[in-house]
Enzyme design. Sequence first.
Site, PDB file in Angstrom:
ATOM      1  N   PHE A 238      50.901   3.364 128.337  1.00 46.73           N
ATOM      2  CA  PHE A 238      50.607   3.955 127.029  1.00 46.73           C
ATOM      3  C   PHE A 238      51.618   3.380 126.031  1.00 46.73           C
ATOM      4  O   PHE A 238      52.790   3.742 126.043  1.00 46.73           O
ATOM      5  CB  PHE A 238      50.736   5.484 127.101  1.00 46.73           C
ATOM      6  CG  PHE A 238      50.085   6.213 125.965  1.00 46.73           C
ATOM      7  CD1 PHE A 238      48.813   6.752 126.099  1.00 46.73           C
ATOM      8  CD2 PHE A 238      50.749   6.378 124.753  1.00 46.73           C
ATOM      9  CE1 PHE A 238      48.216   7.440 125.048  1.00 46.73           C
ATOM     10  CE2 PHE A 238      50.163   7.056 123.702  1.00 46.73           C
ATOM     11  CZ  PHE A 238      48.892   7.598 123.849  1.00 46.73           C
ATOM     12  N   PRO A 239      51.195   2.455 125.163  1.00 48.30           N
ATOM     13  CA  PRO A 239      52.146   1.758 124.291  1.00 48.30           C
ATOM     14  C   PRO A 239      52.688   2.641 123.172  1.00 48.30           C
ATOM     15  O   PRO A 239      52.028   3.580 122.721  1.00 48.30           O
ATOM     16  CB  PRO A 239      51.300   0.619 123.709  1.00 48.30           C
ATOM     17  CG  PRO A 239      49.907   1.161 123.711  1.00 48.30           C
ATOM     18  CD  PRO A 239      49.806   2.029 124.935  1.00 48.30           C
ATOM     19  N   HIS A 240      53.889   2.313 122.725  1.00 47.95           N
ATOM     20  CA  HIS A 240      54.465   2.982 121.562  1.00 47.95           C
ATOM     21  C   HIS A 240      53.790   2.432 120.300  1.00 47.95           C
ATOM     22  O   HIS A 240      53.454   1.238 120.242  1.00 47.95           O
ATOM     23  CB  HIS A 240      55.968   2.737 121.510  1.00 47.95           C
ATOM     24  CG  HIS A 240      56.670   3.557 120.476  1.00 47.95           C
ATOM     25  ND1 HIS A 240      56.779   3.156 119.159  1.00 47.95           N
ATOM     26  CD2 HIS A 240      57.284   4.758 120.571  1.00 47.95           C
ATOM     27  CE1 HIS A 240      57.433   4.085 118.478  1.00 47.95           C
ATOM     28  NE2 HIS A 240      57.760   5.060 119.308  1.00 47.95           N
ATOM     29  N   PRO A 241      53.595   3.266 119.271  1.00 45.25           N
ATOM     30  CA  PRO A 241      52.905   2.800 118.053  1.00 45.25           C
ATOM     31  C   PRO A 241      53.554   1.596 117.382  1.00 45.25           C
ATOM     32  O   PRO A 241      52.869   0.821 116.702  1.00 45.25           O
ATOM     33  CB  PRO A 241      52.954   4.028 117.127  1.00 45.25           C
ATOM     34  CG  PRO A 241      53.039   5.197 118.056  1.00 45.25           C
ATOM     35  CD  PRO A 241      53.847   4.724 119.222  1.00 45.25           C
ATOM     36  N   GLU A 260      50.830  13.502 124.055  1.00 47.11           N
ATOM     37  CA  GLU A 260      50.687  14.900 124.467  1.00 47.11           C
ATOM     38  C   GLU A 260      49.237  15.359 124.382  1.00 47.11           C
ATOM     39  O   GLU A 260      48.707  16.004 125.297  1.00 47.11           O
ATOM     40  CB  GLU A 260      51.551  15.825 123.591  1.00 47.11           C
ATOM     41  CG  GLU A 260      53.038  15.566 123.660  1.00 47.11           C
ATOM     42  CD  GLU A 260      53.533  14.651 122.558  1.00 47.11           C
ATOM     43  OE1 GLU A 260      54.663  14.828 122.098  1.00 47.11           O
ATOM     44  OE2 GLU A 260      52.768  13.735 122.155  1.00 47.11           O
ATOM     45  N   SER A 279      61.473   9.319 126.580  1.00 42.33           N
ATOM     46  CA  SER A 279      60.424   9.737 125.650  1.00 42.33           C
ATOM     47  C   SER A 279      60.466  11.238 125.363  1.00 42.33           C
ATOM     48  O   SER A 279      60.507  12.065 126.272  1.00 42.33           O
ATOM     49  CB  SER A 279      59.050   9.379 126.217  1.00 42.33           C
ATOM     50  OG  SER A 279      58.030   9.959 125.439  1.00 42.33           O
TER      51      SER A 279
END
Length: 320
Positions: A238-241, A260, A279
């Site tokens: 799940f990549p960071h924005p 979440e 995180s």
Amino acid sequence: MNLIVCASPLQVLIAEKIIDEHPNEMFYGIMMMSNTNSKFNYYYERLKKKCKKGGRRIYISEMAKKKSKVGYYIYYIYIIFITRIILFFYKKKIKNVFTSSLCIEILFMQIILSKIPSTTKLYTFDDGIANAYGYIASGIEPINHPLLKKLIGNNLTINKVLEKITAHYTIYPDKKNIIENIIPISLLPSNTKQTDKYHNNVSFFLGEPIYEILEGGKEEYIEIIKCLIKEYNIQYYFPHPREDFVIDGITYIHTHLVFEDYIMSNFRDNKIQLYTFYSTAAYNLITLNNIEIISFRFKEASEHKIYELFNQSNVKTFQL
């Protein structure tokens, strides 16, 4: 009517729960935005749809953030214009104001609170992980010049705003917060029953912009992620924005939801192994029975506050 003000997608999730607790009341929603991206726009639209009175975006000037004099003047004019429009239509109708603990330090919010009737009640809710650390207001006023404050219509200070707070909604009920009078709130969907029986096992690695502090930058980060995903047989990334690169050979999750929300919307009946560095999204899910968090700690961020919270919650942590 109630006014509810958010400044992040997580805050919108909390705001939705607050609105659900007042089913017979009208809400008008405001989303404070410093820039536009698909996630912020999606959650703004959700907030607007959730509020029976609709909502609007308010942009925090990037020029003002850079302390440009011209930027400040443009920002002040914009904020004054927006607040006058809102107050013209809703000033006498607002019975309660709900806003994040961060937003009380923003000029727009202080002007609104200065102008609404003194009988209006103020409620705050979590800004984010700062509230789990033991939230303390910064004490930095948006405007310090007395004449300018008077011209703009802001007769409050941060301390005066803190005195007006009736209660604080929090997803961290066991932590010291902005005030003592807290109201616990859960991000879980209503009527959700946690269980020990699960359909499948799923694993995620939650990306973070640690490449910004690594000596080897993005290249080192990519190699670390590839090695960890292979070693622990992790299914999804799940990549960071803020990531502007793609890591070859791994399976990405692409969604307009924040992590979440994505987990609670799609995997409540699955056993989840969640791998992360530090995180805050992982910590926000820590009370869910179906999630096991595994954290990796490296020297460049070994003093990050989140590790103390992970330790208090018995999260497995491995030193890299």
